[in-house]
Design a protein around this motif. Structure first.
Motif, PDB file in Angstrom:
ATOM      1  N   HIS A  51       0.822  -1.216   0.000  1.00  0.00           N
ATOM      2  CA  HIS A  51       0.000   0.000   0.000  1.00  0.00           C
ATOM      3  C   HIS A  51       0.856   1.266   0.000  1.00  0.00           C
ATOM      4  O   HIS A  51       0.357   2.345  -0.319  1.00  0.00           O
ATOM      5  CB  HIS A  51      -0.955   0.012   1.197  1.00  0.00           C
ATOM      6  CG  HIS A  51      -0.270   0.149   2.519  1.00  0.00           C
ATOM      7  ND1 HIS A  51       0.174  -0.931   3.245  1.00  0.00           N
ATOM      8  CD2 HIS A  51       0.067   1.245   3.252  1.00  0.00           C
ATOM      9  CE1 HIS A  51       0.731  -0.513   4.365  1.00  0.00           C
ATOM     10  NE2 HIS A  51       0.689   0.805   4.398  1.00  0.00           N
ATOM     11  N   GLU A  85      -0.296  -8.245   2.518  1.00  0.00           N
ATOM     12  CA  GLU A  85      -1.569  -7.789   1.954  1.00  0.00           C
ATOM     13  C   GLU A  85      -1.713  -8.316   0.530  1.00  0.00           C
ATOM     14  O   GLU A  85      -0.733  -8.615  -0.148  1.00  0.00           O
ATOM     15  CB  GLU A  85      -1.666  -6.264   1.979  1.00  0.00           C
ATOM     16  CG  GLU A  85      -0.536  -5.555   1.272  1.00  0.00           C
ATOM     17  CD  GLU A  85      -0.568  -4.039   1.456  1.00  0.00           C
ATOM     18  OE1 GLU A  85      -1.520  -3.408   0.943  1.00  0.00           O
ATOM     19  OE2 GLU A  85       0.356  -3.507   2.096  1.00  0.00           O
ATOM     20  N   HIS A 129      -7.756  -9.815   7.847  1.00  0.00           N
ATOM     21  CA  HIS A 129      -8.835  -8.834   7.687  1.00  0.00           C
ATOM     22  C   HIS A 129      -9.229  -8.761   6.214  1.00  0.00           C
ATOM     23  O   HIS A 129      -8.388  -8.511   5.350  1.00  0.00           O
ATOM     24  CB  HIS A 129      -8.353  -7.462   8.173  1.00  0.00           C
ATOM     25  CG  HIS A 129      -9.389  -6.384   8.076  1.00  0.00           C
ATOM     26  ND1 HIS A 129     -10.147  -5.981   9.153  1.00  0.00           N
ATOM     27  CD2 HIS A 129      -9.786  -5.607   7.032  1.00  0.00           C
ATOM     28  CE1 HIS A 129     -10.964  -5.022   8.783  1.00  0.00           C
ATOM     29  NE2 HIS A 129     -10.764  -4.776   7.495  1.00  0.00           N
ATOM     30  N   VAL A 177     -11.792  -6.764   3.590  1.00  0.00           N
ATOM     31  CA  VAL A 177     -12.595  -5.549   3.549  1.00  0.00           C
ATOM     32  C   VAL A 177     -14.079  -5.876   3.445  1.00  0.00           C
ATOM     33  O   VAL A 177     -14.914  -5.212   4.071  1.00  0.00           O
ATOM     34  CB  VAL A 177     -12.136  -4.649   2.385  1.00  0.00           C
ATOM     35  CG1 VAL A 177     -13.078  -3.461   2.202  1.00  0.00           C
ATOM     36  CG2 VAL A 177     -10.707  -4.149   2.629  1.00  0.00           C
ATOM     37  N   ARG A 185      -6.578  -5.915  15.486  1.00  0.00           N
ATOM     38  CA  ARG A 185      -7.267  -4.908  14.667  1.00  0.00           C
ATOM     39  C   ARG A 185      -6.599  -3.547  14.830  1.00  0.00           C
ATOM     40  O   ARG A 185      -6.379  -2.830  13.854  1.00  0.00           O
ATOM     41  CB  ARG A 185      -8.741  -4.818  15.049  1.00  0.00           C
ATOM     42  CG  ARG A 185      -9.605  -5.933  14.493  1.00  0.00           C
ATOM     43  CD  ARG A 185     -11.063  -5.741  14.887  1.00  0.00           C
ATOM     44  NE  ARG A 185     -11.557  -4.413  14.525  1.00  0.00           N
ATOM     45  CZ  ARG A 185     -12.020  -4.092  13.317  1.00  0.00           C
ATOM     46  NH1 ARG A 185     -12.052  -4.999  12.358  1.00  0.00           N
ATOM     47  NH2 ARG A 185     -12.455  -2.865  13.078  1.00  0.00           N
ATOM     48  N   ARG A 186      -6.276  -3.187  16.034  1.00  0.00           N
ATOM     49  CA  ARG A 186      -5.620  -1.900  16.267  1.00  0.00           C
ATOM     50  C   ARG A 186      -4.249  -1.850  15.608  1.00  0.00           C
ATOM     51  O   ARG A 186      -3.855  -0.824  15.047  1.00  0.00           O
ATOM     52  CB  ARG A 186      -5.500  -1.641  17.778  1.00  0.00           C
ATOM     53  CG  ARG A 186      -6.820  -1.334  18.452  1.00  0.00           C
ATOM     54  CD  ARG A 186      -6.633  -0.992  19.917  1.00  0.00           C
ATOM     55  NE  ARG A 186      -7.891  -0.658  20.566  1.00  0.00           N
ATOM     56  CZ  ARG A 186      -8.001  -0.293  21.843  1.00  0.00           C
ATOM     57  NH1 ARG A 186      -6.913  -0.242  22.620  1.00  0.00           N
ATOM     58  NH2 ARG A 186      -9.190  -0.005  22.351  1.00  0.00           N
ATOM     59  N   PHE A 244      -4.830  -1.230  11.842  1.00  0.00           N
ATOM     60  CA  PHE A 244      -5.259   0.125  11.515  1.00  0.00           C
ATOM     61  C   PHE A 244      -4.195   1.166  11.862  1.00  0.00           C
ATOM     62  O   PHE A 244      -4.235   2.281  11.340  1.00  0.00           O
ATOM     63  CB  PHE A 244      -6.591   0.433  12.197  1.00  0.00           C
ATOM     64  CG  PHE A 244      -7.774  -0.121  11.453  1.00  0.00           C
ATOM     65  CD1 PHE A 244      -8.524   0.680  10.618  1.00  0.00           C
ATOM     66  CD2 PHE A 244      -8.125  -1.463  11.564  1.00  0.00           C
ATOM     67  CE1 PHE A 244      -9.616   0.166   9.917  1.00  0.00           C
ATOM     68  CE2 PHE A 244      -9.203  -1.991  10.877  1.00  0.00           C
ATOM     69  CZ  PHE A 244      -9.950  -1.175  10.035  1.00  0.00           C
ATOM     70  N   CYS A 300      -2.300   0.917   8.366  1.00  0.00           N
ATOM     71  CA  CYS A 300      -3.032   1.439   7.210  1.00  0.00           C
ATOM     72  C   CYS A 300      -4.524   1.343   7.462  1.00  0.00           C
ATOM     73  O   CYS A 300      -4.977   0.635   8.371  1.00  0.00           O
ATOM     74  CB  CYS A 300      -2.661   0.689   5.936  1.00  0.00           C
ATOM     75  SG  CYS A 300      -3.213  -1.046   5.907  1.00  0.00           S
ATOM     76  N   ASP A 301      -5.293   2.041   6.632  1.00  0.00           N
ATOM     77  CA  ASP A 301      -6.751   1.950   6.633  1.00  0.00           C
ATOM     78  C   ASP A 301      -7.125   0.972   5.519  1.00  0.00           C
ATOM     79  O   ASP A 301      -7.036   1.315   4.329  1.00  0.00           O
ATOM     80  CB  ASP A 301      -7.357   3.331   6.369  1.00  0.00           C
ATOM     81  CG  ASP A 301      -8.877   3.299   6.272  1.00  0.00           C
ATOM     82  OD1 ASP A 301      -9.459   2.215   6.103  1.00  0.00           O
ATOM     83  OD2 ASP A 301      -9.495   4.384   6.342  1.00  0.00           O
ATOM     84  N   PRO A 302      -7.528  -0.241   5.848  1.00  0.00           N
ATOM     85  CA  PRO A 302      -7.761  -1.251   4.811  1.00  0.00           C
ATOM     86  C   PRO A 302      -8.774  -0.827   3.752  1.00  0.00           C
ATOM     87  O   PRO A 302      -8.586  -1.116   2.558  1.00  0.00           O
ATOM     88  CB  PRO A 302      -8.257  -2.466   5.601  1.00  0.00           C
ATOM     89  CG  PRO A 302      -7.767  -2.261   6.985  1.00  0.00           C
ATOM     90  CD  PRO A 302      -7.751  -0.794   7.200  1.00  0.00           C
ATOM     91  N   THR A 303      -9.838  -0.157   4.145  1.00  0.00           N
ATOM     92  CA  THR A 303     -10.861   0.245   3.184  1.00  0.00           C
ATOM     93  C   THR A 303     -10.315   1.267   2.197  1.00  0.00           C
ATOM     94  O   THR A 303     -10.557   1.184   0.982  1.00  0.00           O
ATOM     95  CB  THR A 303     -12.093   0.811   3.911  1.00  0.00           C
ATOM     96  OG1 THR A 303     -12.611  -0.187   4.797  1.00  0.00           O
ATOM     97  CG2 THR A 303     -13.172   1.219   2.934  1.00  0.00           C
ATOM     98  N   GLU A 304      -9.534   2.218   2.698  1.00  0.00           N
ATOM     99  CA  GLU A 304      -8.937   3.220   1.822  1.00  0.00           C
ATOM    100  C   GLU A 304      -7.930   2.590   0.876  1.00  0.00           C
ATOM    101  O   GLU A 304      -7.885   2.922  -0.320  1.00  0.00           O
ATOM    102  CB  GLU A 304      -8.272   4.310   2.670  1.00  0.00           C
ATOM    103  CG  GLU A 304      -7.703   5.478   1.900  1.00  0.00           C
ATOM    104  CD  GLU A 304      -6.287   5.255   1.383  1.00  0.00           C
ATOM    105  OE1 GLU A 304      -5.923   5.872   0.353  1.00  0.00           O
ATOM    106  OE2 GLU A 304      -5.556   4.454   2.012  1.00  0.00           O
TER     107      GLU A 304
END
Length: 490
Positions: free
Chosen positions: A75, A381, A403, A405, A438-439, A442, A445-449
């Motif tokens: 990413h 990723e 994780h 998305v 999870r923390r 995040f 990175c922001d997985p959704t972004e």
């Protein structure tokens, strides 16, 4: 007296970096595999340090190799999939070492975009780059994914013999030996760096007969959870197995054995070639002045859970073999601390005597070999072929958190469940570990972004190549053709 794990300051040394393609980290003698024979890699591990929890930045060829070169996560650099290859636009460790006066030579597979681009090497010999600068365009289709027509090649080509890939590896091995004899022994102002990159054990699973029959003549157990009623049905795995439907073409346990014997035979063939290169290093009197790193770009499912190929986050795939040996590296040590391919960048610079720039996520494997335990998570990723959703795997302490998305997450306790047979993501007893993972993700990175950026880039490339219909009509070729050969879309 210095302890055996105490780091000593040493002068800059030569670097021999050996990479393979698709080597499942569990299929190594020094990793405890009960069948495989890898005497040369085992000997390398015995005179150095093996990292038992090492991870690729992405479990597919092109992003993995870009991450290894650039020392950053996918990413951060944006080479998302097998149609979006490294082009030299982001500095690599090759660039930095060459700029500091080192001769940096590659022999074999690079899987970058095009010949003629500046990838940071002083010279590229018989480099394999992506096909026509475009690569695997089918992987750009992330929604309503068509089944891969060439998945049938997996079993169709499994067996004893030679392929364009085994011939290519022989040439790579020969050229590496010649380079060490002719160039490596020359006096130079700075230590040299040689990157030798083989294609074994990537399919086609055609293995030289002397290696194939070594395994065919044994009883080979079926892969774990291979029976259809045992296979996990996570929606991501269903997507992948429908797109890369390799196992649909396996008709019997006989076919599974052919594939396993082919893969194991290729691993032993890889080991043979690595042994020749290492013997040349020793015979040329260069071993004492050279640090050797061995790794692979990613692993292979190898039939576990009914899956073949890569693209998942299980240990067999996101994990990689990683060995480091030479002066100043502890001998006969196996390190359980999680590490990543991003750590190769600072490691190679340190060994070559080059200052590490700021802004990179990696840490020195030399420090970890000497007992350092960085407090961090490492990330792998995936944004490529066979997946509709971005996938992010975090490894920290004993936890593996995956994780998705658009799909439910997974959590594994690798201390209690090293084979990843029991997903505990919904177990209340693991709620604290789940939140911790999870923390950690995040914080990186922001997985959704990230997923949004990957999809946008892929939509752009898909349009540039004529759109969905044109890409499907082009088809897929199963594996990148070796230099001097033609892609087979049949």
């Amino acid at each position: 007296m210095r302890g055996s794990h105490e780091k000593m300051a040493l002068p800059a040394r030569n670097l021999l970096v050996i990479m393979s393609d698709e080597h499942n980290p569990k299929v190594l003698g020094n990793a405890g595999h009960p069948i495989i024979q890898t005497p040369n890699l085992d000997a390398l591990a015995a005179r150095g340090t093996a990292f038992g929890s090492a991870y690729t930045t992405s479990p597919v060829c092109i992003p993995a190799r870009a991450g290894f070169a650039c020392g950053k996560y996918i990413h951060q650099i944006g080479f998302w999939d097998n149609a979006d290859a490294y082009d030299g636009s982001i500095p690599s460790w090759h660039h930095l070492l060459r700029e500091c006066g080192h001769r940096v030579v590659s022999i074999g597979k690079l899987h970058y975009r095009l010949a003629g681009e500046d990838h940071g090497f002083s010279e590229e010999q018989i480099a394999m780059h992506i096909y026509q600068g475009k690569g695997d365009l089918m992987g750009l289709i992330r929604d309503d994914m068509p089944a891969r027509g060439n998945s049938k090649k997996m079993i169709a080509m499994a067996g004893p013999g030679e392929s364009t890939y085994t011939f290519y590896d022989k040439d790579i091995c020969s050229r590496a030996q010649v380079w060490l004899r002719e160039e490596g022994m020359r006096k130079a102002e700075k230590p040299w760096v040689l990157f030798v990159s083989f294609v074994a054990p990537h399919f086609p699973l055609t293995a030289p007969p002397e290696h194939y029959y070594r395994y065919w003549n044994q009883d080979l157990p079926l892969p774990k959870q291979y029976a259809r009623e045992q296979r996990p049905r996570h929606p991501y795995l269903v997507d992948y197995s429908n797109n890369f439907n390799y196992d649909d073409h396996f008709e019997s346990p006989h076919d599974v054995k052919k594939a396993l014997a082919g893969y194991f035979g290729l691993v032993s063939y890889l080991d043979e070639n690595i042994g020749k290169v290492l013997a040349t290093l020793r015979d040329a009197g260069l071993e004492d002045d050279t640090v050797v790193m061995y790794t692979s770009d990613h692993g292979d499912n190898l039939g576990a859970r009914g899956l073949w190929g890569k693209s998942t986050m299980y240990e067999e795939v996101a994990g990689v073999p990683l060995l480091l040996a030479g002066a100043g590296i502890p001998q006969g040590t196996r390190i359980p601390t999680p590490v990543s391919h991003v750590d190769a960048f600072p490691t190679l610079l340190e060994i070559a005597g080059v200052k590490m720039p700021a802004g990179y996520p990696g840490v020195s494997l030399v420090d970890i070999a000497h007992g350092a335990k960085p407090r961090r998570a490492v990330l792998s990723e995936y944004h490529g072929m066979g997946s509709s959703t971005g996938v992010f795997a975090i490894r920290m302490e004993q936890w593996k958190y995956v994780h998705y998305v658009n799909y439910p997450a997974q959590l594994f306790d690798l201390d209690k469940d090293p084979e990843e047979l029991c997903d505990v993501v919904n177990d209340p007893a693991y709620a604290a570990a789940l939140e911790q993972c999870r923390r950690a993700l995040f914080a990186i990175c922001d997985p959704t972004e990230v997923d949004r950026r990957a999809h946008a880039r892929q939509a752009e490339l898909l349009a540039l190549n004529g759109g969905r219909a044109a890409v499907i009509e082009r088809g897929d070729f199963g594996f990148t053709p070796a230099p001097g050969t033609v892609a087979d879309f049949q």
